[in-house]
Design a protein around this motif. Structure first.
Motif, PDB file in Angstrom:
ATOM      1  N   ASN A 196       0.591  -0.990   0.507  1.00 26.06           N
ATOM      2  CA  ASN A 196      -0.146  -0.039   0.306  1.00 26.06           C
ATOM      3  C   ASN A 196       1.196   0.879   0.522  1.00 26.06           C
ATOM      4  O   ASN A 196       1.805   1.300   1.160  1.00 26.06           O
ATOM      5  CB  ASN A 196      -1.096   0.016   1.387  1.00 26.06           C
ATOM      6  CG  ASN A 196      -1.599   1.217   1.435  1.00 26.06           C
ATOM      7  OD1 ASN A 196      -2.484   1.526   0.469  1.00 26.06           O
ATOM      8  ND2 ASN A 196      -1.329   1.788   2.353  1.00 26.06           N
ATOM      9  N   ASP A 197       0.530   2.295  -1.175  1.00 20.92           N
ATOM     10  CA  ASP A 197       1.180   3.420  -1.357  1.00 20.92           C
ATOM     11  C   ASP A 197       0.208   4.813  -0.776  1.00 20.92           C
ATOM     12  O   ASP A 197      -0.583   4.959  -1.690  1.00 20.92           O
ATOM     13  CB  ASP A 197       2.046   3.587  -2.184  1.00 20.92           C
ATOM     14  CG  ASP A 197       3.283   4.857  -1.852  1.00 20.92           C
ATOM     15  OD1 ASP A 197       4.167   5.863  -0.842  1.00 20.92           O
ATOM     16  OD2 ASP A 197       2.912   5.802  -3.047  1.00 20.92           O
TER      17      ASP A 197
ATOM     18  N   THR B 228       0.498   7.278  -3.597  1.00 21.78           N
ATOM     19  CA  THR B 228       0.187   7.291  -5.134  1.00 21.78           C
ATOM     20  C   THR B 228      -1.277   6.699  -5.334  1.00 21.78           C
ATOM     21  O   THR B 228      -1.412   6.026  -6.395  1.00 21.78           O
ATOM     22  CB  THR B 228       1.163   6.596  -5.829  1.00 21.78           C
ATOM     23  OG1 THR B 228       1.658   5.953  -5.004  1.00 21.78           O
ATOM     24  CG2 THR B 228       2.666   7.197  -5.145  1.00 21.78           C
TER      25      THR B 228
ATOM     26  N   LEU C 136      -1.541   3.452  -4.508  1.00 22.99           N
ATOM     27  CA  LEU C 136      -0.885   1.786  -4.876  1.00 22.99           C
ATOM     28  C   LEU C 136      -1.648   0.770  -3.519  1.00 22.99           C
ATOM     29  O   LEU C 136      -1.562   1.381  -2.899  1.00 22.99           O
ATOM     30  CB  LEU C 136       0.126   1.701  -4.886  1.00 22.99           C
ATOM     31  CG  LEU C 136       1.342   0.905  -5.416  1.00 22.99           C
ATOM     32  CD1 LEU C 136       0.702  -0.167  -6.326  1.00 22.99           C
ATOM     33  CD2 LEU C 136       2.436   0.414  -4.925  1.00 22.99           C
ATOM     34  N   ARG C 137      -2.054  -0.068  -4.190  1.00 21.96           N
ATOM     35  CA  ARG C 137      -2.609  -1.262  -3.617  1.00 21.96           C
ATOM     36  C   ARG C 137      -2.183  -2.595  -4.411  1.00 21.96           C
ATOM     37  O   ARG C 137      -2.863  -3.008  -6.100  1.00 21.96           O
ATOM     38  CB  ARG C 137      -3.881  -1.425  -3.023  1.00 21.96           C
ATOM     39  CG  ARG C 137      -4.562  -0.124  -2.552  1.00 21.96           C
ATOM     40  CD  ARG C 137      -5.717  -0.195  -1.534  1.00 21.96           C
ATOM     41  NE  ARG C 137      -7.127  -0.360  -3.233  1.00 21.96           N
ATOM     42  CZ  ARG C 137      -7.879  -1.060  -2.431  1.00 21.96           C
ATOM     43  NH1 ARG C 137      -8.954  -1.425  -1.911  1.00 21.96           N
ATOM     44  NH2 ARG C 137      -8.542  -0.578  -4.521  1.00 21.96           N
ATOM     45  N   GLY C 138      -1.061  -3.026  -3.797  1.00 20.40           N
ATOM     46  CA  GLY C 138      -1.803  -4.240  -4.479  1.00 20.40           C
ATOM     47  C   GLY C 138      -1.133  -5.388  -3.831  1.00 20.40           C
ATOM     48  O   GLY C 138      -1.012  -5.527  -2.622  1.00 20.40           O
TER      49      GLY C 138
ATOM     50  N   MET D 284      -2.497  -5.322 -13.701  1.00 18.23           N
ATOM     51  CA  MET D 284      -3.436  -4.123 -13.720  1.00 18.23           C
ATOM     52  C   MET D 284      -4.400  -4.751 -13.846  1.00 18.23           C
ATOM     53  O   MET D 284      -4.796  -4.900 -15.250  1.00 18.23           O
ATOM     54  CB  MET D 284      -2.211  -2.895 -13.546  1.00 18.23           C
ATOM     55  CG  MET D 284      -2.747  -1.460 -13.165  1.00 18.23           C
ATOM     56  SD  MET D 284      -2.169   0.268 -13.446  1.00 18.23           S
ATOM     57  CE  MET D 284      -3.320   0.941 -12.023  1.00 18.23           C
TER      58      MET D 284
ATOM     59  N   ILE E  15      -1.095  -5.047  -9.247  1.00 23.26           N
ATOM     60  CA  ILE E  15      -1.929  -3.856  -9.153  1.00 23.26           C
ATOM     61  C   ILE E  15      -3.298  -4.029  -9.374  1.00 23.26           C
ATOM     62  O   ILE E  15      -3.873  -4.080 -10.185  1.00 23.26           O
ATOM     63  CB  ILE E  15      -0.836  -2.058  -9.678  1.00 23.26           C
ATOM     64  CG1 ILE E  15      -0.206  -2.712  -9.186  1.00 23.26           C
ATOM     65  CG2 ILE E  15      -1.411  -1.029  -9.315  1.00 23.26           C
ATOM     66  CD1 ILE E  15       1.440  -0.877 -10.173  1.00 23.26           C
TER      67      ILE E  15
ATOM     68  N   LYS F 101      -3.332   4.223 -13.595  1.00 23.05           N
ATOM     69  CA  LYS F 101      -1.893   3.644 -13.492  1.00 23.05           C
ATOM     70  C   LYS F 101      -1.245   5.466 -13.808  1.00 23.05           C
ATOM     71  O   LYS F 101      -1.485   6.335 -14.703  1.00 23.05           O
ATOM     72  CB  LYS F 101      -1.694   3.261 -15.020  1.00 23.05           C
ATOM     73  CG  LYS F 101      -0.143   2.411 -14.672  1.00 23.05           C
ATOM     74  CD  LYS F 101       0.608   2.227 -16.384  1.00 23.05           C
ATOM     75  CE  LYS F 101      -0.316   0.831 -16.521  1.00 23.05           C
ATOM     76  NZ  LYS F 101      -0.198   0.533 -18.173  1.00 23.05           N
TER      77      LYS F 101
ATOM     78  N   LEU G 191       2.607   5.953  -8.691  1.00 25.04           N
ATOM     79  CA  LEU G 191       2.807   4.646  -8.964  1.00 25.04           C
ATOM     80  C   LEU G 191       3.702   3.401  -9.062  1.00 25.04           C
ATOM     81  O   LEU G 191       3.464   2.146  -8.534  1.00 25.04           O
ATOM     82  CB  LEU G 191       1.086   4.409  -9.600  1.00 25.04           C
ATOM     83  CG  LEU G 191       0.207   3.296  -9.092  1.00 25.04           C
ATOM     84  CD1 LEU G 191      -0.936   3.768  -8.560  1.00 25.04           C
ATOM     85  CD2 LEU G 191       0.338   2.125 -10.227  1.00 25.04           C
ATOM     86  N   LEU G 192       3.516   3.145 -10.286  1.00 24.45           N
ATOM     87  CA  LEU G 192       4.556   2.734 -10.973  1.00 24.45           C
ATOM     88  C   LEU G 192       5.630   2.398 -10.245  1.00 24.45           C
ATOM     89  O   LEU G 192       6.242   1.416 -10.064  1.00 24.45           O
ATOM     90  CB  LEU G 192       4.564   2.629 -12.383  1.00 24.45           C
ATOM     91  CG  LEU G 192       3.665   2.197 -12.886  1.00 24.45           C
ATOM     92  CD1 LEU G 192       3.875   2.643 -14.600  1.00 24.45           C
ATOM     93  CD2 LEU G 192       3.552   0.945 -13.054  1.00 24.45           C
TER      94      LEU G 192
ATOM     95  N   MET H 154       5.512   1.117  -6.814  1.00 30.51           N
ATOM     96  CA  MET H 154       5.199  -0.843  -6.770  1.00 30.51           C
ATOM     97  C   MET H 154       7.036  -0.991  -6.637  1.00 30.51           C
ATOM     98  O   MET H 154       7.937  -1.887  -6.236  1.00 30.51           O
ATOM     99  CB  MET H 154       4.591  -0.838  -8.080  1.00 30.51           C
ATOM    100  CG  MET H 154       4.689  -2.240  -8.299  1.00 30.51           C
ATOM    101  SD  MET H 154       3.113  -3.014  -6.306  1.00 30.51           S
ATOM    102  CE  MET H 154       3.680  -4.920  -6.868  1.00 30.51           C
TER     103      MET H 154
END
Ligand code: NAD
Length: 357
Positions: free
Chosen positions: A21-22, A25, A27-29, A47, A85, A93, A97-98, A101
């Protein structure tokens, strides 16, 4: 306790799964590491807009386990992993975010190596590469193999030749009739190889421009998408969709061989049993379509990327397909199970060697 994810981890002996998790940005993955028995867990970054987080986690786990088998059966010293993701690649995207990751992947210190998958591109991999060295699928200008589809196509034709030899006693495809479904990046190259080999090909695609291209370039015949399964030909060659071996298509097949690139060809395992019962020789999907990944991951081998060495290894798919047939015959099991057994035997043999020192 209802614990589908933990049960799955236990059932298939997973090494690790990391949720990421971020908040900055969005980001959840998930990073799923199934096995590192043969080498670093390797597999693409997907993704996708999952229905819920459990679906995302289970998809990552299922795909990671598939990679363990794919690499082991392909004779590569890599383990199985996959990252996911959660999000819409078209809307969610971003570079930030990338890169977030990429930093999570980097923190694993090489235990997981990522690559392109559904919803991610070579350009995305270049972005992630700016945060971590642990990326295998890269553009040529970053030291990667670039376009892997010619290698995928070649591997599938090698698998098809092995099937032809099993059925007709010769790997020669000249004069063999083939129904080819899907003229995308891999299917179009497979068509070129089949034409070169002197096969008689009938094609289909839902994109009329691709069908027109095939007719203009190779003078092949074309049929409507729904008519491809009932063609009176020797070989069905799927280069489009998964789940294409199912009750409906099996009822229409007149072929003796199924070989192509599509992933997860069997709608259900019982359809693999049914192919066997009908005497249709099946080039197991993850063995037949491993050429691209063999080519791609060559840069992780000693000496770095060597295209000729990589292509030689892709051609081994011919012998490997025969190995699958031999295991199926020895153990009295269908080919799809024999391929798993081939992979498991290699992991067991090499792990035993490692344990014994
Ligand atoms: P692609 O998207 O370039 O090509 C797929 C083609 O299938 C497209 O031309 C599409 O129009 C066509 N298609 C879709 N639905 C169809 C239908 N109902 N009937 C006929 N045609 C249809 O994909 P690709 O990269 O060429 O991959 C093809 C298959 O091989 C996929 O299943 C993929 O997962 C698998 N695969 C690809 C690679 C690779 O190196 N690209 C490696 C391993 C496996």
């Amino acid at each position: 306790m209802d614990a589908p994810v933990l049960d799955y981890l236990r059932k298939y002996n997973f090494k690790k799964v990391q949720l990421v998790n971020d908040s900055a940005t969005g980001l959840r993955g998930v990073i799923a590491i199934h096995s590192t028995a043969l080498g670093p867990a390797t597999g693409g970054l997907r993704m996708w807009t999952y229905e819920n987080e459990q679906a995302a986690i289970l998809d990552a786990l299922r795909l990671a386990r598939g990679m363990t088998y794919k690499y082991a059966a392909a004779g590569l010293d890599l383990g199985g992993g996959k990252a996911v993701i959660i999000g819409d690649p078209a809307k969610d995207k971003s570079e930030a975010l990338l890169r977030a990751m990429g930093r999570f992947i980097d923190q694993l210190g090489g235990e997981y190596i990522t690559g392109e998958d559904v919803g991610t591109t070579l350009d995305d991999m270049e972005v992630i590469f700016s945060e971590t060295d642990h990326v295998v699928t890269l553009p040529v200008h970053c030291g990667g193999a670039g376009d892997i589809s010619p290698a995928t196509a070649l591997g599938t034709i090698e698998a098809m030749r092995a099937c032809a030899e099993r059925v007709w006693g010769s790997p020669d495809l000249s004069g063999r009739s083939v129904a080819l479904q899907g003229l995308g990046v891999v299917g179009s190259k497979a068509l070129g190889l089949l034409a070169e080999a002197g096969a008689k090909v009938v094609v289909t695609d839902i994109d009329p421009a691709k069908v027109q291209w095939a007719k203009d370039t190779y003078g092949v015949e074309a049929v409507a998408p729904d008519a491809i399964y009932a063609c009176d030909v020797d070989i069905f060659a799927p280069y489009a969709l998964g789940g294409i071996i199912n009750d409906d298509t099996l009822a229409q097949f007149k072929v003796k061989v199924v070989a192509g690139a599509a992933n997860n060809m069997l709608a259900e395992e019982r359809h693999g049993d049914e192919l066997e019962r009908r005497g249709i020789v099946y080039a197991v999907d993850y063995v037949a379509n491993s050429g691209g990944t063999i080519y791609d991951t060559d840069r992780l081998r000693k000496g770095g990327f060597q295209p000729e060495r990589a292509m030689a290894k892709v051609r081994e798919i011919y012998a490997r397909t025969h190995e699958v047939f031999a295991i199926a015959e020895r153990d009295g099991i269908p080919c799809y199970q024999a391929a798993d057994r081939l992979a498991e035997a290699r992991i067991a043999a090499l792990t035993a060697v490692k344990l014994l020192g």
